[in-house]
Write a protein that holds these residues in place. Structure first.
Motif, PDB file in Angstrom:
ATOM      1  N   UNK A 182       1.068  -1.108  -0.075  1.00 16.13           N
ATOM      2  CA  UNK A 182      -0.025  -0.072  -0.085  1.00 16.13           C
ATOM      3  C   UNK A 182       1.024   1.422  -0.005  1.00 16.13           C
ATOM      4  N   UNK A 183       2.214   1.198   0.644  1.00 13.70           N
ATOM      5  CA  UNK A 183       2.951   2.493   0.885  1.00 13.70           C
ATOM      6  C   UNK A 183       3.357   2.905  -0.345  1.00 13.70           C
ATOM      7  N   UNK A 184       3.580   1.726  -1.472  1.00  9.80           N
ATOM      8  CA  UNK A 184       4.188   2.204  -2.709  1.00  9.80           C
ATOM      9  C   UNK A 184       2.887   2.645  -3.785  1.00  9.80           C
ATOM     10  N   UNK A 185       1.755   2.449  -3.447  1.00 12.58           N
ATOM     11  CA  UNK A 185       0.619   2.671  -4.388  1.00 12.58           C
ATOM     12  C   UNK A 185       0.616   4.304  -4.952  1.00 12.58           C
ATOM     13  N   UNK A 186       0.448   4.328  -6.313  1.00 12.33           N
ATOM     14  CA  UNK A 186       0.608   5.610  -6.980  1.00 12.33           C
ATOM     15  C   UNK A 186      -0.252   6.473  -6.399  1.00 12.33           C
ATOM     16  N   UNK A 187      -1.297   6.225  -5.973  1.00 10.19           N
ATOM     17  CA  UNK A 187      -2.345   7.115  -5.130  1.00 10.19           C
ATOM     18  C   UNK A 187      -3.393   6.319  -4.393  1.00 10.19           C
ATOM     19  N   UNK A 188      -4.226   7.015  -3.463  1.00 14.43           N
ATOM     20  CA  UNK A 188      -5.149   6.183  -2.766  1.00 14.43           C
ATOM     21  C   UNK A 188      -6.579   6.323  -3.533  1.00 14.43           C
ATOM     22  N   UNK A 189      -7.380   5.443  -2.874  1.00 13.97           N
ATOM     23  CA  UNK A 189      -8.734   5.437  -3.283  1.00 13.97           C
ATOM     24  C   UNK A 189      -9.380   6.745  -2.985  1.00 13.97           C
ATOM     25  N   UNK A 190      -9.480   7.235  -1.470  1.00  8.67           N
ATOM     26  CA  UNK A 190      -9.919   8.425  -1.250  1.00  8.67           C
ATOM     27  C   UNK A 190      -9.495   9.474  -2.173  1.00  8.67           C
ATOM     28  N   UNK A 191      -8.285   9.718  -2.773  1.00  7.73           N
ATOM     29  CA  UNK A 191      -7.847  10.702  -3.379  1.00  7.73           C
ATOM     30  C   UNK A 191      -8.768  10.654  -4.762  1.00  7.73           C
ATOM     31  N   UNK A 192      -8.835   9.511  -5.348  1.00 11.35           N
ATOM     32  CA  UNK A 192      -9.379   9.320  -6.652  1.00 11.35           C
ATOM     33  C   UNK A 192     -10.874   9.767  -6.822  1.00 11.35           C
ATOM     34  N   UNK A 193     -11.549   9.233  -5.615  1.00 14.95           N
ATOM     35  CA  UNK A 193     -12.871   9.617  -5.638  1.00 14.95           C
ATOM     36  C   UNK A 193     -13.289  11.117  -5.182  1.00 14.95           C
ATOM     37  N   UNK A 194     -12.124  11.614  -4.308  1.00 11.22           N
ATOM     38  CA  UNK A 194     -12.259  13.079  -4.098  1.00 11.22           C
ATOM     39  C   UNK A 194     -12.022  13.808  -5.494  1.00 11.22           C
ATOM     40  N   UNK A 195     -11.038  13.442  -6.278  1.00 13.14           N
ATOM     41  CA  UNK A 195     -10.858  14.562  -7.340  1.00 13.14           C
ATOM     42  C   UNK A 195     -11.680  14.101  -8.252  1.00 13.14           C
ATOM     43  N   UNK A 196     -12.486  13.040  -8.474  1.00 16.47           N
ATOM     44  CA  UNK A 196     -13.509  12.790  -9.606  1.00 16.47           C
ATOM     45  C   UNK A 196     -14.787  12.921  -9.170  1.00 16.47           C
ATOM     46  N   UNK A 197     -15.114  13.443  -7.692  1.00  8.13           N
ATOM     47  CA  UNK A 197     -16.423  13.329  -7.398  1.00  8.13           C
ATOM     48  C   UNK A 197     -17.172  12.031  -7.435  1.00  8.13           C
ATOM     49  N   UNK A 198     -16.495  11.045  -7.089  1.00 10.30           N
ATOM     50  CA  UNK A 198     -16.835   9.550  -6.896  1.00 10.30           C
ATOM     51  C   UNK A 198     -17.041   8.970  -8.427  1.00 10.30           C
ATOM     52  N   UNK A 199     -16.853   9.686  -9.581  1.00  5.41           N
ATOM     53  CA  UNK A 199     -16.922   9.144 -10.958  1.00  5.41           C
ATOM     54  C   UNK A 199     -15.842   8.550 -11.447  1.00  5.41           C
ATOM     55  N   UNK A 200     -15.186   7.376 -10.934  1.00  2.20           N
ATOM     56  CA  UNK A 200     -13.928   6.703 -11.443  1.00  2.20           C
ATOM     57  C   UNK A 200     -14.090   5.357 -11.238  1.00  2.20           C
ATOM     58  N   UNK A 201     -13.392   4.432 -12.006  1.00  2.62           N
ATOM     59  CA  UNK A 201     -13.383   2.982 -11.558  1.00  2.62           C
ATOM     60  C   UNK A 201     -12.071   2.926 -11.130  1.00  2.62           C
ATOM     61  N   UNK A 202     -11.833   2.274  -9.795  1.00  3.66           N
ATOM     62  CA  UNK A 202     -10.633   2.192  -9.106  1.00  3.66           C
ATOM     63  C   UNK A 202     -10.276   0.730  -8.799  1.00  3.66           C
ATOM     64  N   UNK A 203      -8.866   0.406  -9.122  1.00  2.12           N
ATOM     65  CA  UNK A 203      -8.455  -0.730  -8.461  1.00  2.12           C
ATOM     66  C   UNK A 203      -6.853  -0.595  -8.287  1.00  2.12           C
ATOM     67  N   UNK A 204      -6.704  -1.170  -7.130  1.00  2.21           N
ATOM     68  CA  UNK A 204      -5.090  -1.107  -6.571  1.00  2.21           C
ATOM     69  C   UNK A 204      -4.709  -2.514  -6.536  1.00  2.21           C
ATOM     70  N   UNK A 205      -3.186  -2.731  -6.459  1.00  4.96           N
ATOM     71  CA  UNK A 205      -2.776  -3.888  -6.242  1.00  4.96           C
ATOM     72  C   UNK A 205      -2.679  -4.408  -4.821  1.00  4.96           C
ATOM     73  N   UNK A 206      -2.878  -3.558  -3.718  1.00  9.05           N
ATOM     74  CA  UNK A 206      -3.094  -3.788  -2.465  1.00  9.05           C
ATOM     75  C   UNK A 206      -4.547  -3.356  -2.042  1.00  9.05           C
ATOM     76  N   UNK A 207      -5.045  -4.016  -0.725  1.00 13.89           N
ATOM     77  CA  UNK A 207      -6.390  -3.556  -0.537  1.00 13.89           C
ATOM     78  C   UNK A 207      -6.674  -2.302   0.310  1.00 13.89           C
ATOM     79  N   UNK A 208      -7.604  -1.636  -0.438  1.00  8.08           N
ATOM     80  CA  UNK A 208      -8.190  -0.157   0.280  1.00  8.08           C
ATOM     81  C   UNK A 208      -9.711  -0.429   0.439  1.00  8.08           C
ATOM     82  N   UNK A 209      -9.883   0.231   1.634  1.00 10.56           N
ATOM     83  CA  UNK A 209     -11.434   0.290   2.446  1.00 10.56           C
ATOM     84  C   UNK A 209     -11.978   1.010   1.371  1.00 10.56           C
ATOM     85  N   UNK A 210     -13.392   0.518   1.307  1.00 15.11           N
ATOM     86  CA  UNK A 210     -14.272   1.079   0.525  1.00 15.11           C
ATOM     87  C   UNK A 210     -14.455   2.619   0.942  1.00 15.11           C
ATOM     88  N   UNK A 211     -14.774   3.537  -0.021  1.00 18.89           N
ATOM     89  CA  UNK A 211     -14.780   5.286   0.249  1.00 18.89           C
ATOM     90  C   UNK A 211     -16.475   5.503   0.136  1.00 18.89           C
TER      91      UNK A 211
END
Ligand SMILES: O=C([O-])CC(=O)C(=O)O
Ligand SMILES: [Mg+2]
Length: 545
Positions: free
Chosen positions: A401-430
């Motif tokens: 998680x520490x090396x992920x290029x960004x977080x789920x929180x950031x993606x959904x904040x920057x897109x107003x929730x309009x994005x499809x998000x997937x990461x290699x390590x687990x992120x809690x739902x937002x």
């Protein structure tokens, strides 16, 4: 084996869970307290210990100590709590474990082949106590997750991957072999640490390196000719070269190239379904990779293969891809590229532009992070994407998680929730405005345990590209239409056994169709049931001890 040895042998022991009948059978009268625990009670006790601990590494060690005492109780607990425990046997915590491996070392069931052992390689292979081996996971520690060279500490990864083989797909834990090839390390922090346990010398490179790895691979192949070898977390160039050398000689694959490729293809198949489209429509996308290493090449190859299956000419398909690494865009004029990267070199854009400048020029709709560099996906990048698509697809895949290029929180904040998000390590739902936004874990653990189990169980001679493609398709189709519309790209990890079983069935079917199974164990329509009989079941095993 004496009763005391049985009690202390992790393959044999059920410890306080041994039933009265088992205690009599193994002559254990007097060796254990009076009241046996049920496996369920034991599970509650371990989970209580686990929950009371807050330090993730200590949680990891609670589980790994259990594995060292009773392997079948360990798998009993892990399989019944897979969604919850997986992050503590695997990424992200396994990354911490590797970084600290030398500080919390306990003898493990692993093999180390070190440069100091030249001339004794077969002797090491013969030192492995188990007669049969189905699956070998091998690393040289050269690129551990996104954490770089971890030298001999890298053995944490084969241990973790093989735990997933057994828990997630039902490989037999008595037939798996974790291997560390120790050819030195370029990690000076480790080399300066007086407690480092690996070879304290610079990493071997060049022809001598390939010769040494080759001796180890051949020695293992000689003793267990039907075993599958999974190459894991080698440095980029070594990973690509070793795959080229071995993929058509022995049953082998590279998890970071091919496993990560297949799982990301599955994610994109479902992201396309969410848009009401299919993979062939990716010709209209611009897919920007941060990173141009083995994972980037593997993912791009897998997506291209998926597009080609759907009828897109290969020359068209490759035009959707753009790689940016530390030297900028893999574009015109770059002379520092390896043959795999050259296949994706853009001649229509100048090489060397950075991620943002490239994004401005190409207008990406999909970004995939495989650079191991945190914070590389910025609000600026995502706002450029928003100009080109109403729903950007953003996959920061680097681990942990520490090396992920960004977080789920950031993606959904920057897109107003309009994005499809997937990461290699687990992120809690937002949660945003009362709506739950799904984060997906796009990790090769959805693929390799099932793929490897399938190939090894039917004694396939090769892992073919079509077997990989089928594994991705079989994973993707386990998500319903309604789920993909909600941004869910993968089925829930709590059902990993069923998921793996279905993928393994599809892989065996494909392998049989392609003629890489010289002696099929059953008819095609019986494969699913046959595989069930081959899958390790810890509860059953505990009862049989
Ligand atoms: O281990 C993982 O979580 C995925 C992987 O192969 C890597 O990042 O190298
Ligand atoms: Mg890996």
């Amino acid at each position: 084996m004496s009763s005391m040895q049985v009690l202390h042998e992790p393959y044999q022991s059920a410890m306080e869970v041994f039933t009265p009948e088992q205690r009599t059978k193994h002559h254990m009268r007097g060796l254990l307290p009076a009241t046996p625990l049920s496996p369920e009670a034991f599970e509650k006790r371990i989970l209580a210990d686990f929950d009371a601990e807050t330090d993730p590494l200590k949680k990891f060690l609670i589980l790994s100590d259990l594995a060292d005492r009773s392997l079948h109780l360990y798998y009993y607990v892990i399989t019944r709590n897979f969604g919850k425990l997986n992050p503590f046997i695997y990424t992200p915590t396994v990354g911490l474990y590797c970084q600290k491996y030398h500080l919390c070392h306990r003898p493990k069931r692993v093999l180390y082949y070190t440069l100091r052992d030249e001339g004794h390689i077969d002797e090491i292979t013969s030192n492995w106590p188990q007669k049969e081996v189905d699956i070998v996971v091998m690393t040289d520690g050269g690129r551990i997750l996104g954490l770089g060279d971890q030298g001999a500490n890298g053995i944490g990864i084969p241990i973790g991957k093989l735990a997933l083989y057994c828990a997630a797909a039902g490989s037999d834990p008595e037939k798996v072999l974790p291997v560390q090839i120790d050819v030195g390390t370029s990690n000076m922090k480790l080399r300066d640490d007086p407690l480092y346990l690996g070879l304290n010398q610079d990493r071997l490179r060049g022809d001598a390196y390939y010769a040494f790895v080759g001796t180890v691979v051949e020695s293992i192949h000689k003793r267990w000719p039907k075993a599958l070898i999974q190459f894991e977390d080698f440095g980029m160039v070594n990973a690509l070269d070793l795959l080229d050398i071995w993929r058509n000689k022995i049953l082998s694959f590279n998890d970071d190239i091919q496993g990560t490729g297949a799982v990301t293809l599955a994610a994109l198949i479902n992201a396309c379904r969410a848009r009401g489209k299919t993979v062939k429509d990716l010709v209209n996308d611009r897919i920007l990779f941060a990173g141009a290493g083995s994972a980037a090449v593997g993912i791009a190859d897998a997506i291209v293969a998926g597009m080609v299956v759907e009828g897109v000419p290969k020359e068209e398909a490759v035009k959707s891809f753009f790689f940016v690494n530390t030297k900028g865009l893999v574009g015109k004029g770059r002379t520092d590229l390896n043959p795999s990267q050259i296949r994706y070199q853009r001649q229509d854009f100048p090489g060397g532009t950075d991620l943002i400048a490239t994004a401005k020029a190409i207008k990406p709709t999909i970004v995939i992070g495989v650079s191991g560099t945190p914070n590389q996906f910025t609000e600026e990048l995502v706002s450029i994407m928003k100009e080109n698509t109403p729903c950007p697809i953003i996959f920061p895949l680097s681990n942990p998680t520490s090396q992920a290029e960004c977080t789920a929180e950031q993606v959904f904040a920057w897109t107003g929730g309009k994005a499809v998000f997937a990461a290699g390590s687990p992120f809690a739902p937002v949660t945003k405005d009362g709506v739950t936004l799904h984060t997906n874990q796009c990790n090769n653990m959805y693929i390799f345990p099932a793929l490897g189990l399938a190939a090894a169980k039917v004694h396939a001679t090769r892992v073919t590209d079509r077997m990989l493609y089928r594994s991705a398709a079989a994973l993707a189709e386990q998500v319903s239409e309604e789920e993909v519309k909600k941004g869910i790209l993968f089925p829930p990890l709590s059902q990993i056994r069923d998921i793996s079983h279905k993928i393994a069935t599809a892989v065996v079917h494909e392998a049989m169709d392609e003629g890489v199974v010289p002696e099929p164990p059953c008819k095609k329509e019986e494969v699913h049931e046959w595989l069930r009989t081959q899958m390790y079941d810890p509860a059953k095993k505990l009862a049989e001890l």
